[in-house]
Design an enzyme around this catalytic site. Structure first.
Site: not given
Ligand SMILES: *Cc1c(COP(=O)(O)O)cnc(C)c1O
Length: 501
Positions: A113
């Site tokens: 993120k």
């Molecule tokens: C948010 C997140 C995901 C999922 O990603 P999306 O874009 O919501 O599909 C997968 N792995 C981690 C570690 C995350 O923080």
């Protein structure tokens, strides 16, 4: 280039407008009116460029109302040696003959993120200035752990913004709580809420929906905004690393120029894998997008049957960032693949809201199946995958990435596809050290150890350094002490903004 809502209104807005608004006023999501084409010849020129230059080139295609200089300012402010602990920002690690790991966790909070939340504040403040918004943007976040810290790290000390994060007192791990309550910055507030994540989220939603409060804030030049993953300003930056990974593989001689590759993406809200779809539509040579879910396998079922049905049990798993039953970003894909029909899209979303279910038409399902393959792994399979990868390659993956490994194995069994593949690794194993050590050494290895002893153990095991974002957390000063109840959240927002605390 303009943006429109997946539900039809407004017909078009600029990129800056779409980023400032986040969600379209009709409840839909903003999508580009056409997907820009990025010819291979142009990509070829970018082989030797660094991540920042690649990012500026890709983002310029989408953010046409930002100047080149503005985009470069955003990119370099977001991705640099202070914010990321890998010089190439999103490095590709070759694991085996055909499999490569795209490490998206070298940012300040050790999860993917950061790639979006490091740049969003800069895109957002520029958007506000461009659209003649003289206010301070107040980012309100309800977090179950990861997003809150990543947003804090992104927005801290960004002029023209304030950020207030609410987290459930009982709902986050010790590590996640420590990461947040030690957050520095002159514009940040972190507040615990008595209750669980739903209580916290409901309190924050009520705040957004309180017209009187919103009006009073606007009188004092504050505008509430959100940093969640449906904002176009979070999605667009994620398209970059798919292009960048391809260029890296070419440079490493792992893929021939023009050769197609697969991506395996551990998926929750469908944001990350949707960015891969945009890259494909822009012209990146992609064979298949492999959607990996945990026990909350609603997307696996959907991609196989065309029926999205959230009337099912919710599982708490060891890959918590994928414990999601409403994958908001899927709405964008459906709009693109159903002939850009806002009425159809809107009707499906109404069905989801009213009955928890919708079914797409045969043609839409066929085109989804053309692009995507899907599978899921439960906790036990995930732990086994982590263990196997460690035994075979001495490489440690986190549980979200472990889900991806397991689903890729299923894909190979089902298809025997020899296409070179990139597995998108979404979190550092250090962030989920308990599960990782359990997987590799067994559950007796974590007994009676605190978080910091586990970090040290993982460091020894993987022969890597503890990431700086998690290092020394136990010595850091706790700066945020406050706890409120759910119904005090609104009041607390006013207290913070009116300096009543
Ligand atoms: C948010 C997140 C995901 C999922 O990603 P999306 O874009 O919501 O599909 C997968 N792995 C981690 C570690 C995350 O923080």
């Amino acid at each position: 280039m303009f943006y429109e809502s997946t539900r039809g209104r407004p017909r078009q807005v600029s990129a800056a407008e779409a980023i400032k608004l986040g969600l379209a006023p009709d409840g839909g999501l903003f999508v580009p009116q056409e997907i820009p084409q990025f010819p291979l010849a142009r990509l070829n020129d970018m082989r030797d460029w660094n991540y920042q230059a690649r990012a500026a080139a890709i983002l310029s295609e989408f953010l046409t109302d930002y100047s080149t200089a503005e985009i470069e300012q955003c990119v370099y402010a977001a991705y640099n040696q202070n914010t990321f602990d890998a010089p190439t920002i999103a490095p590709v690690h070759p694991l085996s003959d055909k499999l490569n790991i795209l490490e998206l966790w070298h940012g300040p909070t050790c999860a993917f993120k950061d790639l979006a939340l490091q740049i969003l504040p800069h895109l957002l403040t520029k958007a506000a200035a461009k659209t003649g918004e003289p206010t301070t943007i107040v980012i309100l976040v309800a977090t179950s752990g990861d997003t809150g810290k990543a947003a804090l790290a992104g927005f801290k000390n960004v002029p023209g913004t304030r950020i207030i994060v609410f987290y459930p007192e009982q709902g986050v791990s010790t590590m996640q709580q420590l990461q947040m309550v030690t957050q520095e910055g002159n514009n940040v507030s972190v507040i615990a809420v008595q209750g669980n994540f739903d209580d916290t989220q409901n309190g924050v939603k009520d705040t957004f929906a309180d017209r009187e409060l919103v009006y009073n804030l606007s009188q004092r030049n504050y505008r509430l905004s959100s940093a969640n993953s449906i904002n176009w300003g979070r999605l667009a930056p994620q398209i970059v690393y798919y292009f960048s990974a391809y260029l890296d593989l070419i440079q490493q001689g792992r893929v021939n120029w023009g050769e197609k590759i697969n991506f395996v993406v551990p998926t929750g809200n469908f944001g990350n894998i949707l960015a891969a779809y945009y890259a494909l539509e822009m012209g990146l040579p992609v064979h298949k997008l492999i959607c990996a879910s945990n026990a909350n396998n609603i997307l696996t079922d959907f991609i196989q049957t065309g029926i999205y049905n959230r009337n099912r049990r919710f599982w708490k798993t060891i890959s918590p960032s994928m414990d999601i039953l409403i994958s908001s970003n899927l709405e964008r894909l459906l709009f693109h693949l159903n002939g850009r029909d806002p009425h159809k899209t809107g009707a499906w979303m109404t069905g989801l809201k009213d009955t928890g279910r919708y079914q797409v038409d045969v043609q839409t399902l066929a085109s989804i199946k053309g692009f995507f393959w899907s599978g899921f792994a439960d906790d036990e399979q995930t732990l086994t995958a982590i263990k196997e990868i460690f035994k075979e390659h001495r490489y440690v993956v986190d549980p979200h990435t472990g889900v991806g490994i397991r689903v890729y194995q299923q894909y190979l069994q089902a298809t025997a596809d020899p296409t070179p593949t990139v597995l998108v690794s979404t979190a550092s194993p250090y962030k989920f050290n308990t599960s990782v050590i359990k997987a590799v050494l067994g559950s007796q290895a974590v007994r009676d150890k605190d978080e910091f002893q586990l970090l040290a153990l993982l460091s020894e095991l993987s022969n890597t350094e503890v990431p700086s974002g998690l290092q020394g957390l136990e010595q850091k000063k706790i700066l945020h002490h406050k706890t409120v109840s759910q119904d005090q959240i609104k009041k607390e927002v006013e207290n913070v903004l009116y300096n009543r605390t």
